[in-house]
Design a protein around this motif. Structure first.
Motif, PDB file in Angstrom:
ATOM      1  N   GLY A 190       1.544  -6.081  -6.396  1.00  0.00           N
ATOM      2  CA  GLY A 190       1.161  -4.734  -6.795  1.00  0.00           C
ATOM      3  C   GLY A 190       1.582  -3.668  -5.816  1.00  0.00           C
ATOM      4  N   LEU A 191       1.668  -2.453  -6.332  1.00  0.00           N
ATOM      5  CA  LEU A 191       1.869  -1.253  -5.517  1.00  0.00           C
ATOM      6  C   LEU A 191       0.578  -0.446  -5.674  1.00  0.00           C
ATOM      7  N   ILE A 192      -0.121  -0.276  -4.570  1.00  0.00           N
ATOM      8  CA  ILE A 192      -1.509   0.176  -4.629  1.00  0.00           C
ATOM      9  C   ILE A 192      -1.649   1.552  -3.983  1.00  0.00           C
ATOM     10  N   GLY A 193      -2.145   2.518  -4.734  1.00  0.00           N
ATOM     11  CA  GLY A 193      -2.346   3.866  -4.210  1.00  0.00           C
ATOM     12  C   GLY A 193      -3.765   4.046  -3.689  1.00  0.00           C
ATOM     13  N   GLY A 194      -4.604   4.660  -4.510  1.00  0.00           N
ATOM     14  CA  GLY A 194      -5.965   5.015  -4.098  1.00  0.00           C
ATOM     15  C   GLY A 194      -6.744   3.893  -3.437  1.00  0.00           C
ATOM     16  N   ALA A 195      -6.674   2.696  -4.005  1.00  0.00           N
ATOM     17  CA  ALA A 195      -7.467   1.586  -3.476  1.00  0.00           C
ATOM     18  C   ALA A 195      -6.921   1.065  -2.142  1.00  0.00           C
ATOM     19  N   GLY A 242       1.901  -1.286 -10.645  1.00  0.00           N
ATOM     20  CA  GLY A 242       1.144  -0.230  -9.980  1.00  0.00           C
ATOM     21  C   GLY A 242       0.519   0.708 -10.989  1.00  0.00           C
ATOM     22  N   GLY A 243      -0.642   1.236 -10.641  1.00  0.00           N
ATOM     23  CA  GLY A 243      -1.352   2.149 -11.535  1.00  0.00           C
ATOM     24  C   GLY A 243      -2.792   1.712 -11.665  1.00  0.00           C
ATOM     25  N   SER A 244      -3.660   2.310 -10.826  1.00  0.00           N
ATOM     26  CA  SER A 244      -5.105   2.031 -10.864  1.00  0.00           C
ATOM     27  C   SER A 244      -5.447   0.555 -10.667  1.00  0.00           C
ATOM     28  N   VAL A 245      -4.676  -0.128  -9.799  1.00  0.00           N
ATOM     29  CA  VAL A 245      -5.084  -1.484  -9.405  1.00  0.00           C
ATOM     30  C   VAL A 245      -6.254  -1.349  -8.431  1.00  0.00           C
ATOM     31  N   LYS A 246      -7.291  -2.147  -8.648  1.00  0.00           N
ATOM     32  CA  LYS A 246      -8.456  -2.147  -7.770  1.00  0.00           C
ATOM     33  C   LYS A 246      -8.921  -3.589  -7.581  1.00  0.00           C
ATOM     34  N   ALA A 298       0.848  -1.195   0.000  1.00  0.00           N
ATOM     35  CA  ALA A 298       0.000   0.000   0.000  1.00  0.00           C
ATOM     36  C   ALA A 298       0.879   1.239   0.000  1.00  0.00           C
ATOM     37  N   ASN A 299       0.576   2.159  -0.910  1.00  0.00           N
ATOM     38  CA  ASN A 299       1.259   3.452  -0.930  1.00  0.00           C
ATOM     39  C   ASN A 299       0.207   4.502  -0.556  1.00  0.00           C
ATOM     40  N   TRP A 300       0.231   4.895   0.695  1.00  0.00           N
ATOM     41  CA  TRP A 300      -0.808   5.824   1.172  1.00  0.00           C
ATOM     42  C   TRP A 300      -0.586   7.251   0.658  1.00  0.00           C
ATOM     43  N   LYS A 301       0.590   7.526   0.115  1.00  0.00           N
ATOM     44  CA  LYS A 301       0.919   8.891  -0.329  1.00  0.00           C
ATOM     45  C   LYS A 301       0.672   9.875   0.827  1.00  0.00           C
ATOM     46  N   MET A 302       0.288  11.117   0.532  1.00  0.00           N
ATOM     47  CA  MET A 302       0.108  12.105   1.609  1.00  0.00           C
ATOM     48  C   MET A 302      -1.343  12.094   2.084  1.00  0.00           C
ATOM     49  N   TYR A 305       6.704  -1.576 -11.596  1.00  0.00           N
ATOM     50  CA  TYR A 305       6.430  -0.938 -12.876  1.00  0.00           C
ATOM     51  C   TYR A 305       5.129  -0.159 -12.753  1.00  0.00           C
ATOM     52  N   GLU A 306       5.249   1.158 -12.853  1.00  0.00           N
ATOM     53  CA  GLU A 306       4.071   2.011 -12.728  1.00  0.00           C
ATOM     54  C   GLU A 306       4.022   2.992 -13.900  1.00  0.00           C
ATOM     55  N   PRO A 307       3.259   2.639 -14.952  1.00  0.00           N
ATOM     56  CA  PRO A 307       3.119   3.591 -16.054  1.00  0.00           C
ATOM     57  C   PRO A 307       2.481   4.881 -15.534  1.00  0.00           C
ATOM     58  N   GLY A 357      11.939   6.505  -5.950  1.00  0.00           N
ATOM     59  CA  GLY A 357      11.792   6.851  -7.361  1.00  0.00           C
ATOM     60  C   GLY A 357      10.369   6.783  -7.871  1.00  0.00           C
ATOM     61  N   HIS A 358       9.390   6.943  -6.977  1.00  0.00           N
ATOM     62  CA  HIS A 358       8.003   7.019  -7.447  1.00  0.00           C
ATOM     63  C   HIS A 358       7.892   8.152  -8.472  1.00  0.00           C
ATOM     64  N   SER A 359       7.028   7.991  -9.444  1.00  0.00           N
ATOM     65  CA  SER A 359       6.953   9.005 -10.519  1.00  0.00           C
ATOM     66  C   SER A 359       6.570  10.373  -9.965  1.00  0.00           C
ATOM     67  N   GLU A 360       5.810  10.390  -8.848  1.00  0.00           N
ATOM     68  CA  GLU A 360       5.482  11.705  -8.258  1.00  0.00           C
ATOM     69  C   GLU A 360       6.746  12.373  -7.696  1.00  0.00           C
ATOM     70  N   ARG A 361       7.669  11.587  -7.172  1.00  0.00           N
ATOM     71  CA  ARG A 361       8.949  12.140  -6.703  1.00  0.00           C
ATOM     72  C   ARG A 361       9.787  12.600  -7.902  1.00  0.00           C
ATOM     73  N   TRP A 417       0.844   7.195 -16.857  1.00  0.00           N
ATOM     74  CA  TRP A 417      -0.508   7.460 -17.359  1.00  0.00           C
ATOM     75  C   TRP A 417      -1.564   6.614 -16.664  1.00  0.00           C
ATOM     76  N   ALA A 418      -1.137   5.635 -15.886  1.00  0.00           N
ATOM     77  CA  ALA A 418      -2.106   4.760 -15.200  1.00  0.00           C
ATOM     78  C   ALA A 418      -2.247   5.108 -13.723  1.00  0.00           C
ATOM     79  N   ILE A 419      -1.371   5.973 -13.213  1.00  0.00           N
ATOM     80  CA  ILE A 419      -1.385   6.260 -11.776  1.00  0.00           C
ATOM     81  C   ILE A 419      -2.487   7.253 -11.435  1.00  0.00           C
ATOM     82  N   GLY A 420      -3.400   6.801 -10.594  1.00  0.00           N
ATOM     83  CA  GLY A 420      -4.459   7.676 -10.102  1.00  0.00           C
ATOM     84  C   GLY A 420      -5.445   8.112 -11.173  1.00  0.00           C
ATOM     85  N   THR A 421      -5.413   7.466 -12.334  1.00  0.00           N
ATOM     86  CA  THR A 421      -6.276   7.886 -13.440  1.00  0.00           C
ATOM     87  C   THR A 421      -7.495   6.984 -13.576  1.00  0.00           C
TER      88      THR A 421
HETATM   89  P1  PGA Z   1      -2.939   4.363  -7.828  1.00  0.00           P
HETATM   90  O1  PGA Z   1      -1.438   4.755  -7.418  1.00  0.00           O
HETATM   91  O2  PGA Z   1      -3.156   2.944  -7.382  1.00  0.00           O
HETATM   92  O3  PGA Z   1      -3.794   5.332  -7.096  1.00  0.00           O
HETATM   93  O4  PGA Z   1      -3.028   4.498  -9.321  1.00  0.00           O
HETATM   94  C1  PGA Z   1      -0.387   3.821  -7.491  1.00  0.00           C
HETATM   95  C2  PGA Z   1       0.901   4.482  -7.068  1.00  0.00           C
HETATM   96  O5  PGA Z   1       1.101   5.674  -7.372  1.00  0.00           O
HETATM   97  O6  PGA Z   1       1.759   3.846  -6.418  1.00  0.00           O
END
Ligand code: PGA
Length: 247
Positions: A229-234, A209-213, A9-13, A165-167, A93-97, A169-173
């Motif tokens: 997986g590396l999971i953000g929003g979900a 990682g990238g919009s896994v639900k 889980a990547n809770w981000k901020m 691997y987190e494209p 090295g997350h793409s947001e960083r 264009w798939a992160i949080g979209t």
């Molecule tokens: P997401 O984020 O699951 O919300 O697309 C993944 C991540 O940024 O690690």
């Protein structure tokens, strides 16, 4: 070769003392999944989450680390400090960083080196932008990102890491890569490591990682080179993160 599945889980901020405690409570009401799983929390909540996650059978991770050991780096947190806090994993090295905070391949590589030296397990993130995908640069970009890390620490050191691997264009979209697209890149990354060290490549866990639900996790995780997986929003809802782990 069976690699143990890993879901992070990547809770981000996101989060608060109250919300984090409720997350852990919710998780503990559910049956423990068979995979290895961890939660990467904001720095200030690491101490709160350490005992809660230990009780829940989950690993503790951070979302960033300094490449420097100590000194005049206002606002930074060293790898040794994370070890002190009981951290096992660290996302690097997350793409947001990379995009929001200017982390280059060289900075990412030096952070991986610092994390490994302290005994942390880096989750090294790579991924292409939409523009790079549309101009057929995907494999070049991700291999260059991973290659910079390999040049710094050597391929064998990846045995103590996971790669995500987190494209971009798939992160949080809400628009995940298809299982086929993800598998293609995962296999290329594994091949790239195998050119240096076949055994490390066989054992390396490559997370998507990238919009896994809950609704798309099973088909992604069914791919031969997708090891979790590396999971953000979900991951902000313990029930959804649990459903993804169960998948
Ligand atoms: P997401 O984020 O699951 O919300 O697309 C993944 C991540 O940024 O690690």
């Amino acid at each position: 070769m069976t690699r143990q599945r890993l879901v992070v889980a990547n809770w981000k901020m996101n989060g608060s003392l109250e919300a984090n405690a409720a997350w852990a409570e919710g998780w503990m009401r559910l049956e423990r999944p068979a995979c290895e799983a961890a939660v990467c929390a904001p720095f200030v909540y690491l101490a709160q989450m350490k005992p809660l996650l230990a009780q829940a059978g989950l690993g503790l991770g951070a979302q960033n680390v300094s490449q420097h050991a100590a000194g005049a780096y206002t606002g930074e947190v060293s790898a040794q400090m994370l070890v002190d806090a009981g951290v096992e994993w660290v996302i690097i090295g997350h793409s947001e960083r990379r995009t929001l905070f200017g982390e280059t391949n060289a900075v990412v590589a030096s952070k991986v080196k610092a994390a490994l030296a302290a005994g942390l397990k880096p989750i090294v993130c790579v991924g292409e932008t939409l523009q790079e995908r549309e101009s057929s640069q995907t494999l070049r970009v991700v291999e260059e990102q991973l290659g910079a890390v390999i040049s710094e620490v050597g391929a064998k050191a990846l045995a103590s890491c996971a790669v995500a691997y987190e494209p971009v264009w798939a992160i949080g979209t809400g628009k995940s890569a298809t299982p086929e697209i993800a598998q293609h890149v995962h296999a290329a990354l594994r091949d790239a490591v195998a050119r240096f060290d076949v055994e490390t490549a066989r054992q390396l866990r490559i997370l998507y990682g990238g919009s896994v639900k809950p609704s798309n996790a099973a088909e992604l995780f069914a791919q031969p080179d997708i090891d979790g997986g590396l999971i953000g929003g979900a991951a902000l809802k313990s029930e959804d993160f649990h459903a993804i782990c169960a998948a």
